[in-house]
Structures are given as structure tokens and as C-alpha cells.
Scaffold this motif. Sequence first.
Motif, PDB file in Angstrom:
ATOM      1  N   MET A 146     -41.970  19.943  26.678  1.00 32.30           N
ATOM      2  CA  MET A 146     -41.590  18.889  28.504  1.00 32.30           C
ATOM      3  C   MET A 146     -42.905  20.687  28.510  1.00 32.30           C
ATOM      4  SD  MET A 146     -37.837  19.283  28.555  1.00 32.30           S
ATOM      5  CE  MET A 146     -36.989  20.100  27.890  1.00 32.30           C
ATOM      6  N   PHE A 147     -42.955  21.022  27.830  1.00 34.73           N
ATOM      7  CA  PHE A 147     -44.018  22.244  28.203  1.00 34.73           C
ATOM      8  C   PHE A 147     -45.048  21.666  28.353  1.00 34.73           C
ATOM      9  CE2 PHE A 147     -46.977  25.730  28.365  1.00 34.73           C
ATOM     10  CZ  PHE A 147     -46.964  26.301  29.494  1.00 34.73           C
ATOM     11  N   ASP A 148     -45.827  20.498  27.154  1.00 30.61           N
ATOM     12  CA  ASP A 148     -47.223  20.751  26.870  1.00 30.61           C
ATOM     13  C   ASP A 148     -47.280  19.154  27.351  1.00 30.61           C
ATOM     14  OD1 ASP A 148     -47.693  23.252  25.663  1.00 30.61           O
ATOM     15  OD2 ASP A 148     -47.395  22.352  23.842  1.00 30.61           O
ATOM     16  N   SER A 149     -46.523  18.605  27.409  1.00 36.56           N
ATOM     17  CA  SER A 149     -47.028  16.471  27.448  1.00 36.56           C
ATOM     18  C   SER A 149     -47.222  16.239  28.790  1.00 36.56           C
ATOM     19  CB  SER A 149     -45.450  16.073  27.297  1.00 36.56           C
ATOM     20  OG  SER A 149     -45.307  16.348  25.838  1.00 36.56           O
ATOM     21  N   PRO A 150     -46.970  16.775  29.812  1.00 31.77           N
ATOM     22  CA  PRO A 150     -47.306  16.450  31.023  1.00 31.77           C
ATOM     23  C   PRO A 150     -48.703  17.605  31.489  1.00 31.77           C
ATOM     24  CG  PRO A 150     -44.639  17.821  31.733  1.00 31.77           C
ATOM     25  CD  PRO A 150     -45.609  17.538  30.177  1.00 31.77           C
ATOM     26  N   SER A 151     -49.666  17.616  30.614  1.00 28.16           N
ATOM     27  CA  SER A 151     -51.090  17.849  30.746  1.00 28.16           C
ATOM     28  C   SER A 151     -51.939  16.989  29.577  1.00 28.16           C
ATOM     29  CB  SER A 151     -51.493  20.301  30.624  1.00 28.16           C
ATOM     30  OG  SER A 151     -49.989  20.266  31.517  1.00 28.16           O
ATOM     31  N   SER A 152     -50.759  16.667  28.332  1.00 21.66           N
ATOM     32  CA  SER A 152     -51.434  16.219  28.104  1.00 21.66           C
ATOM     33  C   SER A 152     -51.822  14.637  27.986  1.00 21.66           C
ATOM     34  CB  SER A 152     -50.835  15.627  26.860  1.00 21.66           C
ATOM     35  OG  SER A 152     -49.914  15.224  26.386  1.00 21.66           O
ATOM     36  N   ASN A 153     -52.717  13.662  27.549  1.00 20.60           N
ATOM     37  CA  ASN A 153     -53.047  12.249  27.610  1.00 20.60           C
ATOM     38  C   ASN A 153     -52.065  11.246  26.715  1.00 20.60           C
ATOM     39  OD1 ASN A 153     -54.915  13.253  29.762  1.00 20.60           O
ATOM     40  ND2 ASN A 153     -56.472  13.484  28.191  1.00 20.60           N
ATOM     41  N   GLU A 154     -51.323  12.125  25.925  1.00 18.07           N
ATOM     42  CA  GLU A 154     -50.406  11.251  24.886  1.00 18.07           C
ATOM     43  C   GLU A 154     -49.310  10.085  26.074  1.00 18.07           C
ATOM     44  OE1 GLU A 154     -47.839  13.717  22.830  1.00 18.07           O
ATOM     45  OE2 GLU A 154     -47.581  14.810  24.325  1.00 18.07           O
ATOM     46  N   LYS A 155     -49.108   8.826  25.688  1.00 20.91           N
ATOM     47  CA  LYS A 155     -48.652   8.346  26.879  1.00 20.91           C
ATOM     48  C   LYS A 155     -47.167   7.703  24.728  1.00 20.91           C
ATOM     49  CE  LYS A 155     -51.176   7.331  29.175  1.00 20.91           C
ATOM     50  NZ  LYS A 155     -51.311   7.901  30.277  1.00 20.91           N
ATOM     51  N   LYS A 156     -46.894   8.760  23.776  1.00 22.31           N
ATOM     52  CA  LYS A 156     -45.888   8.371  23.195  1.00 22.31           C
ATOM     53  C   LYS A 156     -45.594   9.157  22.550  1.00 22.31           C
ATOM     54  CE  LYS A 156     -43.327   4.106  20.112  1.00 22.31           C
ATOM     55  NZ  LYS A 156     -43.331   3.528  19.429  1.00 22.31           N
ATOM     56  N   LEU A 157     -44.754   9.934  22.061  1.00 23.12           N
ATOM     57  CA  LEU A 157     -43.883  10.488  21.125  1.00 23.12           C
ATOM     58  C   LEU A 157     -42.797  10.252  20.802  1.00 23.12           C
ATOM     59  CD1 LEU A 157     -44.164  14.135  21.236  1.00 23.12           C
ATOM     60  CD2 LEU A 157     -42.296  14.187  22.880  1.00 23.12           C
ATOM     61  N   VAL A 158     -42.208  10.872  19.353  1.00 24.65           N
ATOM     62  CA  VAL A 158     -41.765  10.457  18.484  1.00 24.65           C
ATOM     63  C   VAL A 158     -41.400  12.100  17.267  1.00 24.65           C
ATOM     64  CG1 VAL A 158     -41.129   9.347  16.278  1.00 24.65           C
ATOM     65  CG2 VAL A 158     -42.480   8.352  18.131  1.00 24.65           C
ATOM     66  N   ILE A 159     -39.959  11.888  17.833  1.00 28.26           N
ATOM     67  CA  ILE A 159     -38.987  13.336  17.500  1.00 28.26           C
ATOM     68  C   ILE A 159     -38.352  12.645  16.317  1.00 28.26           C
ATOM     69  CG2 ILE A 159     -37.381  14.805  17.999  1.00 28.26           C
ATOM     70  CD1 ILE A 159     -40.005  15.445  19.974  1.00 28.26           C
ATOM     71  N   THR A 160     -39.426  13.219  15.343  1.00 25.07           N
ATOM     72  CA  THR A 160     -38.966  13.319  13.510  1.00 25.07           C
ATOM     73  C   THR A 160     -37.913  14.076  13.178  1.00 25.07           C
ATOM     74  OG1 THR A 160     -40.827  14.324  12.849  1.00 25.07           O
ATOM     75  CG2 THR A 160     -41.199  12.069  12.850  1.00 25.07           C
ATOM     76  N   PRO A 161     -36.780  14.479  12.308  1.00 24.84           N
ATOM     77  CA  PRO A 161     -36.500  15.311  11.571  1.00 24.84           C
ATOM     78  C   PRO A 161     -36.802  16.812  11.239  1.00 24.84           C
ATOM     79  CG  PRO A 161     -36.182  13.218  10.747  1.00 24.84           C
ATOM     80  CD  PRO A 161     -36.783  13.072  11.096  1.00 24.84           C
ATOM     81  N   ASP A 162     -37.834  16.542  10.917  1.00 23.65           N
ATOM     82  CA  ASP A 162     -39.172  17.773  10.082  1.00 23.65           C
ATOM     83  C   ASP A 162     -39.074  18.427  11.611  1.00 23.65           C
ATOM     84  OD1 ASP A 162     -38.945  16.934   7.715  1.00 23.65           O
ATOM     85  OD2 ASP A 162     -40.521  15.729   7.665  1.00 23.65           O
ATOM     86  N   TYR A 163     -39.593  17.848  12.867  1.00 21.94           N
ATOM     87  CA  TYR A 163     -40.614  18.796  13.906  1.00 21.94           C
ATOM     88  C   TYR A 163     -39.074  18.397  14.545  1.00 21.94           C
ATOM     89  CZ  TYR A 163     -41.683  18.967  18.764  1.00 21.94           C
ATOM     90  OH  TYR A 163     -41.551  19.252  19.923  1.00 21.94           O
ATOM     91  N   ALA A 164     -37.848  18.479  14.766  1.00 22.96           N
ATOM     92  CA  ALA A 164     -36.411  18.919  14.736  1.00 22.96           C
ATOM     93  C   ALA A 164     -36.485  20.206  14.505  1.00 22.96           C
ATOM     94  CB  ALA A 164     -35.605  17.951  15.087  1.00 22.96           C
ATOM     95  N   LEU A 165     -36.796  20.010  13.047  1.00 25.27           N
ATOM     96  CA  LEU A 165     -36.070  21.352  11.996  1.00 25.27           C
ATOM     97  C   LEU A 165     -37.352  22.637  11.976  1.00 25.27           C
ATOM     98  CD1 LEU A 165     -33.590  22.197  10.231  1.00 25.27           C
ATOM     99  CD2 LEU A 165     -35.390  21.674   8.586  1.00 25.27           C
ATOM    100  N   LYS A 166     -38.446  22.532  12.668  1.00 25.87           N
ATOM    101  CA  LYS A 166     -39.154  23.103  12.629  1.00 25.87           C
ATOM    102  C   LYS A 166     -39.044  23.974  13.886  1.00 25.87           C
ATOM    103  CE  LYS A 166     -44.180  24.088  12.963  1.00 25.87           C
ATOM    104  NZ  LYS A 166     -45.531  22.441  13.514  1.00 25.87           N
ATOM    105  N   LYS A 167     -38.561  23.068  15.669  1.00 26.25           N
ATOM    106  CA  LYS A 167     -38.157  23.739  16.333  1.00 26.25           C
ATOM    107  C   LYS A 167     -37.348  24.776  16.422  1.00 26.25           C
ATOM    108  CE  LYS A 167     -42.035  21.945  18.430  1.00 26.25           C
ATOM    109  NZ  LYS A 167     -43.446  22.936  18.836  1.00 26.25           N
ATOM    110  N   LEU A 168     -36.148  23.850  15.853  1.00 26.96           N
ATOM    111  CA  LEU A 168     -34.983  24.699  15.180  1.00 26.96           C
ATOM    112  C   LEU A 168     -35.153  26.696  14.714  1.00 26.96           C
ATOM    113  CD1 LEU A 168     -31.931  21.917  15.112  1.00 26.96           C
ATOM    114  CD2 LEU A 168     -32.313  23.338  17.207  1.00 26.96           C
TER     115      LEU A 168
END
Length: 416
Positions: free
Chosen positions: A384-406
Motif C-alpha cells: 500500500m505504501f509503494d503501489s500508488p507510486s508505481s506503474n504496476e497494474k496487477k498485484l498477486v499476494i502469494t503465501p511466500d510473500y505473506a509469510l515474508k512480510k509477517l
Amino acid sequence: MAKKTESAKCSFCGRPAEMSEILVPSADKPNTYICSYCVESISEILNEYKTNASGKGVSAKAESLGEIPKPKEICEFLDQYVIGQTEAKKYLSVAVYNHYKRLSQTDDDDVDIEKSNVILVGPTGTGKTLLAKTIAKLLDVPFTIVDATVLTQAGYVGEDIESLLTRLLQVADYDVAKAERGIVFIDEIDKIARKGDNPSITRDVSGEGVQQGLLKLLEGSVVNVPPQGGRKHPEQRMIPVNTKNILFICGGAFDGIETKIAHRLNTHVVGYSTSPAKQRYKRDNFLKYVAPQDLKSFGLIPEIIGRLPILTSLEPLDREALKRVLTEPKNAIVRQYVKLFKMDGIDLEFEDATLDLIVDKAIEYKLGARGLRSIVETIMIDSMFDSPSSNEKKLVITPDYALKKLQKSEFESLEK
């Protein structure tokens, strides 16, 4: 009575003598009269004012039974926002429906239906407050949610008991007659329990004293309510409010009451049991068997329990229910984040395995449905901090990504 001369006329409406049945002269000022039509109008205004001030005659304006939402309709509306809790929804729907029926009673009815105040018992994160907020969307009577933790006895620092009704008056735009037909949800009722089962020999200004102050509100009496709340404005004029027709719904977690229920059932929360009679109870949900005597053992005084005749419990949410909370309700957590990213032109997607991970962590930390939001927020904060300033149009949240952030936020340290 004045003579019907051409010069005589009503001093209020200007109606001449020949157009009025009678002109009543003033005993103080000469050539001052009032006609019969103005007398009748003033009489009607006075009667209406007295009726509204006393709170009587409300039933004449109350809804007909055909316009009142039926218990099944109320329950179906709750199903759109709250997952599970079938029994609690049933109790709540019936209590609200009966409240409407009390309001539709005529004054000459020989049977006086008493209030069905409700108390909801359930662990944190099971939906007690959400049930109250959701049902407020459906009702067309004033509804407010207040917190019992800020209350103290009169004369001590904190909110007075009467301030509960200040919020109700504000919701009703200070229409006293309307507020006297409302519903008040008192949250965290367990926080005003006295510290032990025995009466206190010292002042318990935020516990037993508050319970005793609530008695007059729950049962029904005329209470002087400060319109601006509290003691910050001692010069304010108090507003008398009759609580006879105000429905009170109380909710609380009652943390630790399971041991008192187990003791009453002559069983044990932990350990072995050889008696089949002791084994028939579901040990994972002792709250299902909660009874008024358990509330008394927890610290509620018997007078309060007697004024809350309807007692029901909320079940702890299992794994399947928690996953449904994430995706199914109209205000589901995942839907909220998808909408937030959609407003930035980004398509957000959660993999099914990611949702399973979030649910597992909520169960692991024993946070209930409320914990789901904090876990998802922890996972999504960087995006939520980075996406508004980026040009990406799609974001998929994977289990690995979620566990890494936790792990990055040290959420995992809670487990240890």
C-alpha cells in the motif's frame, strides 16, 4: 361573552364577530377578544405538547405489525454481514422484533409486555459488536453503541451512567419521544464486573457501583440526561428521558468464565475424566452452557442479571468460518483491500493458499475475526505504501510473500 358588534374581532386571528360563534373578552385589557376557533386550536396544541412531553401516545404513531421486519427477515439481513452465530442471531432478531411489538401496543391494552433486554457472551473477535452495528443499519428506531469501560459511579472521574442516554438523544436529534423508543448496545459489560463473587467492602467505583447505577436504566425509570454529556457543563439543563421503552443489549467477552462453567458442570477444563456424564460436554466451547449463575460468579450482581432475561452465547469461529469472514460478507476484509487498490487502478488478488495462511495465523494467535484485519494489514502495508507510486497494474499476494512480510514485522515472534 362579547356582543357581536362590527368593531369586535379576535385579537389572535383577526376573525370578525359575525364569523365566530363566540368571542371571549380579556379580563385585563378592554376591546381584546379571542374567538372559539383559536381556543380550540390552542387546546389541541397543548394536548399534543403534553402527550409528547410525557412519552404517552407513542403507540399511536408506532408502526403496524405488517411494516415491522419479521425475525427471519432480520436474521437474513444479519447473514449478509456476519458469518455463523446462528443462535445469537436468532435471539437478537426475536428481541428486536418483540421490541417493535411493544412499541405498537395501544395504551388501553390490558397486558403490559415487559422489555426483553439481551446479554451476549462470547470470546473476542466473534462478532458481538459487529452484530450490533449491522442491526443498526436495518432499524428505523434510534440505535447507539456505548462502551461500559469509561463509566464510573457518580462523583468520580469518568462518565456518569446517564451519559449512555446522551448518545441516544444525539442520534434522535434530541427528539425525546423518539429516543424513548430506541435501542442501546452496551459493549464490554464484563469490564464492570466486581472483582469477586462476594460484595465489596470498599468502593468499587468502576465495577459494582456502575452496575447498581445501571439498574434504573435497565428496568425503566425517568432519568435526567445531560444533553452535552458529562460534568463539563454543569450549567446545562437536564432532559428527562423515560427508559421504559428503551431496549438494552449488552455484550462482553467474560474472559475466564469457562472455568466457572466447568466447575458448575462438575467437570474439568483440563485433565482426565472417567464419568460419561462429565464427558458429554463440548470442552472446546464451554460458553455454550453459560447460565445466569455463571455471570453471578464472574462478578455481575443478581439485580443486573435479573434485568437481562435473555442470555445467549457466541461460538468461537472455526477455520472454515474465519475463511468465510475474509471473503463472503458485504464488508469482507479482502473485498475492502481489493477496492482500495482498485481506486489506484491496480487489480489485487489473493491466492487461496494465502487466505489459508492468514486464517492459520489468526487461529494460532487466538485473535478471532478481529485479528484477521491486523494480519492482512501487516502483509499489505508495504504494497500500500509503494503501489500508488508505481506503474504496476496487477498485484498477486502469494503465501511466500505473506509469510515474508509477517516475519519482517516480527509477527512470528508472537508465536514463540
